[in-house]
Each structure stands twice: as C-alpha cells, then as structure tokens.
Design a protein around this motif. Structure first.
Motif, PDB file in Angstrom:
ATOM      1  N   MET A 147      -2.819 -23.025   8.110  1.00  0.00           N
ATOM      2  CA  MET A 147      -1.763 -22.117   8.553  1.00  0.00           C
ATOM      3  C   MET A 147      -0.992 -21.611   7.338  1.00  0.00           C
ATOM      4  SD  MET A 147      -2.094 -21.904  11.795  1.00  0.00           S
ATOM      5  CE  MET A 147      -0.518 -21.169  12.245  1.00  0.00           C
ATOM      6  N   LYS A 148      -0.850 -20.283   7.271  1.00  0.00           N
ATOM      7  CA  LYS A 148      -0.143 -19.686   6.145  1.00  0.00           C
ATOM      8  C   LYS A 148       1.345 -19.602   6.458  1.00  0.00           C
ATOM      9  CE  LYS A 148      -4.076 -16.937   4.589  1.00  0.00           C
ATOM     10  NZ  LYS A 148      -4.573 -15.584   4.275  1.00  0.00           N
ATOM     11  N   SER A 149       2.125 -19.802   5.428  1.00  0.00           N
ATOM     12  CA  SER A 149       3.571 -19.735   5.594  1.00  0.00           C
ATOM     13  C   SER A 149       4.033 -18.277   5.675  1.00  0.00           C
ATOM     14  CB  SER A 149       4.263 -20.444   4.427  1.00  0.00           C
ATOM     15  OG  SER A 149       3.950 -19.785   3.209  1.00  0.00           O
ATOM     16  N   LYS A 150       5.294 -18.108   6.028  1.00  0.00           N
ATOM     17  CA  LYS A 150       5.863 -16.766   6.152  1.00  0.00           C
ATOM     18  C   LYS A 150       5.867 -16.051   4.808  1.00  0.00           C
ATOM     19  CE  LYS A 150       9.947 -14.377   7.882  1.00  0.00           C
ATOM     20  NZ  LYS A 150      11.306 -14.537   8.460  1.00  0.00           N
ATOM     21  N   GLN A 151       6.150 -16.791   3.752  1.00  0.00           N
ATOM     22  CA  GLN A 151       6.173 -16.189   2.416  1.00  0.00           C
ATOM     23  C   GLN A 151       4.780 -15.714   2.000  1.00  0.00           C
ATOM     24  OE1 GLN A 151       7.847 -19.134  -0.152  1.00  0.00           O
ATOM     25  NE2 GLN A 151       9.939 -18.897   0.662  1.00  0.00           N
TER      26      GLN A 151
ATOM     27  N   GLU B  93       3.981 -12.535   3.863  1.00  0.00           N
ATOM     28  CA  GLU B  93       4.724 -11.410   3.293  1.00  0.00           C
ATOM     29  C   GLU B  93       4.109 -10.957   1.971  1.00  0.00           C
ATOM     30  OE1 GLU B  93       8.732 -12.626   2.932  1.00  0.00           O
ATOM     31  OE2 GLU B  93       9.179 -12.480   5.083  1.00  0.00           O
ATOM     32  N   ALA B  94       3.687 -11.933   1.146  1.00  0.00           N
ATOM     33  CA  ALA B  94       3.074 -11.583  -0.136  1.00  0.00           C
ATOM     34  C   ALA B  94       1.765 -10.819   0.078  1.00  0.00           C
ATOM     35  CB  ALA B  94       2.818 -12.846  -0.954  1.00  0.00           C
ATOM     36  N   GLU B  95       0.968 -11.233   1.065  1.00  0.00           N
ATOM     37  CA  GLU B  95      -0.277 -10.521   1.355  1.00  0.00           C
ATOM     38  C   GLU B  95       0.000  -9.096   1.834  1.00  0.00           C
ATOM     39  OE1 GLU B  95      -2.591 -12.721   4.093  1.00  0.00           O
ATOM     40  OE2 GLU B  95      -3.120 -14.323   2.671  1.00  0.00           O
ATOM     41  N   GLN B  96       0.999  -8.957   2.690  1.00  0.00           N
ATOM     42  CA  GLN B  96       1.338  -7.623   3.191  1.00  0.00           C
ATOM     43  C   GLN B  96       1.847  -6.721   2.068  1.00  0.00           C
ATOM     44  OE1 GLN B  96       0.672  -6.587   6.262  1.00  0.00           O
ATOM     45  NE2 GLN B  96       1.325  -4.537   5.617  1.00  0.00           N
TER      46      GLN B  96
ATOM     47  N   ALA C 108       0.991  -6.974  -1.079  1.00  0.00           N
ATOM     48  CA  ALA C 108      -0.171  -6.614  -1.898  1.00  0.00           C
ATOM     49  C   ALA C 108      -0.972  -5.493  -1.238  1.00  0.00           C
ATOM     50  CB  ALA C 108      -1.048  -7.847  -2.119  1.00  0.00           C
ATOM     51  N   LYS C 109      -1.119  -5.530   0.086  1.00  0.00           N
ATOM     52  CA  LYS C 109      -1.831  -4.463   0.794  1.00  0.00           C
ATOM     53  C   LYS C 109      -1.090  -3.132   0.673  1.00  0.00           C
ATOM     54  CE  LYS C 109      -4.069  -7.435   4.225  1.00  0.00           C
ATOM     55  NZ  LYS C 109      -4.165  -7.778   5.670  1.00  0.00           N
ATOM     56  N   ASP C 110       0.231  -3.181   0.826  1.00  0.00           N
ATOM     57  CA  ASP C 110       1.024  -1.951   0.709  1.00  0.00           C
ATOM     58  C   ASP C 110       0.915  -1.364  -0.695  1.00  0.00           C
ATOM     59  OD1 ASP C 110       1.757  -2.349   3.310  1.00  0.00           O
ATOM     60  OD2 ASP C 110       3.688  -3.293   2.823  1.00  0.00           O
ATOM     61  N   MET C 111       0.941  -2.236  -1.700  1.00  0.00           N
ATOM     62  CA  MET C 111       0.818  -1.766  -3.085  1.00  0.00           C
ATOM     63  C   MET C 111      -0.547  -1.121  -3.316  1.00  0.00           C
ATOM     64  SD  MET C 111       3.577  -2.734  -5.045  1.00  0.00           S
ATOM     65  CE  MET C 111       3.092  -3.355  -6.636  1.00  0.00           C
ATOM     66  N   LEU C 112      -1.595  -1.731  -2.773  1.00  0.00           N
ATOM     67  CA  LEU C 112      -2.933  -1.171  -2.929  1.00  0.00           C
ATOM     68  C   LEU C 112      -3.037   0.193  -2.253  1.00  0.00           C
ATOM     69  CD1 LEU C 112      -5.931  -1.435  -3.734  1.00  0.00           C
ATOM     70  CD2 LEU C 112      -6.306  -2.712  -1.619  1.00  0.00           C
ATOM     71  N   GLU C 113      -2.442   0.310  -1.085  1.00  0.00           N
ATOM     72  CA  GLU C 113      -2.493   1.579  -0.357  1.00  0.00           C
ATOM     73  C   GLU C 113      -1.668   2.661  -1.052  1.00  0.00           C
ATOM     74  OE1 GLU C 113      -1.500   3.254   4.145  1.00  0.00           O
ATOM     75  OE2 GLU C 113      -1.272   1.127   3.654  1.00  0.00           O
TER      76      GLU C 113
ATOM     77  N   PRO D  89      -0.022 -10.406  -7.300  1.00  0.00           N
ATOM     78  CA  PRO D  89       1.379 -10.844  -7.166  1.00  0.00           C
ATOM     79  C   PRO D  89       1.881 -11.617  -8.371  1.00  0.00           C
ATOM     80  CG  PRO D  89       0.156 -11.271  -5.149  1.00  0.00           C
ATOM     81  CD  PRO D  89      -0.842 -10.865  -6.179  1.00  0.00           C
ATOM     82  N   ASN D  90       0.965 -12.187  -9.164  1.00  0.00           N
ATOM     83  CA  ASN D  90       1.369 -12.926 -10.359  1.00  0.00           C
ATOM     84  C   ASN D  90       1.655 -12.004 -11.541  1.00  0.00           C
ATOM     85  OD1 ASN D  90       0.968 -15.364  -8.973  1.00  0.00           O
ATOM     86  ND2 ASN D  90      -1.207 -15.402  -9.514  1.00  0.00           N
ATOM     87  N   ASP D  91       1.333 -10.729 -11.374  1.00  0.00           N
ATOM     88  CA  ASP D  91       1.590  -9.768 -12.452  1.00  0.00           C
ATOM     89  C   ASP D  91       3.102  -9.578 -12.607  1.00  0.00           C
ATOM     90  OD1 ASP D  91       1.730  -7.610 -14.191  1.00  0.00           O
ATOM     91  OD2 ASP D  91      -0.093  -6.704 -13.383  1.00  0.00           O
ATOM     92  N   PRO D  92       3.626  -9.659 -13.829  1.00  0.00           N
ATOM     93  CA  PRO D  92       5.090  -9.476 -14.006  1.00  0.00           C
ATOM     94  C   PRO D  92       5.572  -8.082 -13.604  1.00  0.00           C
ATOM     95  CG  PRO D  92       3.949  -9.592 -16.127  1.00  0.00           C
ATOM     96  CD  PRO D  92       2.951  -9.981 -15.093  1.00  0.00           C
ATOM     97  N   ARG D  93       4.684  -7.101 -13.553  1.00  0.00           N
ATOM     98  CA  ARG D  93       5.088  -5.752 -13.141  1.00  0.00           C
ATOM     99  C   ARG D  93       5.179  -5.609 -11.629  1.00  0.00           C
ATOM    100  NH1 ARG D  93       0.449  -2.232 -15.432  1.00  0.00           N
ATOM    101  NH2 ARG D  93      -0.672  -3.926 -14.382  1.00  0.00           N
ATOM    102  N   PHE D  94       4.680  -6.614 -10.911  1.00  0.00           N
ATOM    103  CA  PHE D  94       4.597  -6.497  -9.457  1.00  0.00           C
ATOM    104  C   PHE D  94       5.962  -6.238  -8.809  1.00  0.00           C
ATOM    105  CE2 PHE D  94       4.392  -8.100  -5.143  1.00  0.00           C
ATOM    106  CZ  PHE D  94       3.212  -7.555  -4.674  1.00  0.00           C
TER     107      PHE D  94
END
Length: 242
Positions: A167-171, A174-177, A179-184, A192-197
């Motif tokens: 089971m994935k946590s809420k955080q 949110e991080a996956e969502q 990342a998807k928004d950034m890709l789109e 997400p580990n990128d300091p520019r993120f």
C-alpha cells in the motif's frame, strides 16, 4: 607365468626375458643381478651410443620395459622384492623362498579379518539385502504419506508465492501524480530526486493558474458578448413587430 601368494600381495610373475633364465641357473643369488646388468648393457648397444633423454638410467630402463639393476637400499626390502618378483618374475633374481608371508603377517591378517568364511559371507550378504529392503519399504511409506498431503502443501505454497502489493502512502501517491503532471507539461520525465524538481513544479503550477484565470476571463467575456448579442436581437425583433 608363475603365481604366488606373498602375504597380502598376490604376485603374478611373468618371465619376460628368457635369456636371463639361461644365466640365472641358481635363483636368488647375487650373481644373477650382475649378469642381468651385463646383459642389459649388451641389449642397449655399444657404449658410444648417445641416448637423448633426461631420465636416469634406472627410469629409462623401466620406461623401455627392461629390468633395472638393484641400486637403492629400499629395493632390498621385502615389499620391494615382492613387487620386483611380481613384475619381472624369475628374471628379477629374487629368491621366491623369501617372499612367503611370515607368521606375524599371517597372525595380523587373522586379527584384522582380511578373509571370511563362506557361511559368514553369505549371512552378511543376506543381512545387507534385508536391511536394504526394510529401508526401501520405509522410504516408500514416507513418500506415500507425503503424496497424500501434497494437495494441501501445494495450496499453501501457492498462497505464500502470491505477490503482496504494498500500500502506497499519500505522499507517494502525490509524488507520482506530480511526476505525471510534470511529464505531461514539459514533455520529458523529471525525477523527484532532481533538485530542479520543486522549482519546475512551482513554475508549472503558476503557469497553470495563469492559464486557468485567462481561460476563466475568456469564458466570462464570451458569455457577456453572447448575452449582449441576444439582447440586441431581441430588441430588433420587438421593433419589427411594433
């Protein structure tokens, strides 16, 4: 061919060099060794013959299948004499009377039990077969019992092999969502580990807010224009009717 029982060693003597028998008229004498050495020299050829080999004279003669002379002290021991006689037979110059087992050796063989009586051997074989049969029947019973439990054991094994989806946590969601928004939005993946993120994510959020406000304004202006147009059309219809 001569076969002898010398203690623990069954000796089969093969007379390889018949010419030695003519020389060794008396078996077991020291003259036989000297005569064999002289005969070997004659067989090897003249002394001027050059032998291209790194082997010693003894090992060269052994490699050629010929009888080497007695040179080392250990070759005069009883076990070496037995081995020599078993290899070269009467041509070895060994007295067969010296090769018979001593009383001590016979007693040792009796104590250790090198030989068994026929009846004892038969009993031992029967006991071994009986033990093997009992062990085989016991093993078959164990296999039958395990075969009876096989379906239940297989079911437990398959249940344990099922993949448990963590089971994935809420955080994490949110991080996956994000990342998807950034890709789109940007068209390429940003870790997400990128300091520019966080910086790029903030810019994207602000740009989306501005775009949403502009879209809302355009929608309001479009509604106003539409309502005005309808009012004009309504007034014009009223004039025409009056």
């Amino acid at each position: 061919m001569i076969m002898m029982q010398c203690g623990r060693l069954s000796v089969i003597g093969v007379v390889r060099y018949s010419s030695f028998l003519d020389i060794t008229t008396t078996v077991g004498t020291s003259d036989a060794v000297d005569s064999s050495s002289s005969l070997l020299k004659e067989q090897c050829g003249s002394g001027n013959t050059k032998v291209v080999s790194r082997l010693t004279e003894r090992h060269r003669l052994i490699a050629e299948g010929r009888l080497p002379p007695v040179f080392y002290e250990w070759e005069r021991e009883l076990w070496a004499k037995r081995e020599r006689f078993g290899t070269y037979g009467l041509a070895s110059g060994v007295n067969p009377e010296e090769l018979w087992p001593t009383i001590e050796e016979i007693q040792e063989e009796e104590v250790v039990g090198w030989y068994m009586k026929y009846n004892d051997v038969v009993k031992a074989v029967e006991n071994a077969k009986r033990s093997e049969r009992v062990a085989s029947l016991t093993r078959l019973k164990e296999v039958a019992a395990l075969e009876h439990k096989y379906p239940e054991m297989l079911r437990e094994f398959l249940e344990n092999q099922k993949e448990v989806v963590p089971m994935k946590s809420k955080q994490e969601l949110e991080a996956e969502q994000q990342a998807k928004d950034m890709l789109e939005y940007y068209g390429y993946e940003i870790s997400p580990n990128d300091p520019r993120f966080p910086i790029l994510f903030e810019k994207m959020t602000e740009a989306k807010k501005k775009a949403a406000k502009l879209a809302e304004k355009e929608e309001l202006s479009l509604k106003k224009r539409t309502s005005r147009k309808k009012e004009k059309e309504k007034k014009q219809e009223e004039k025409e009717n009056s």
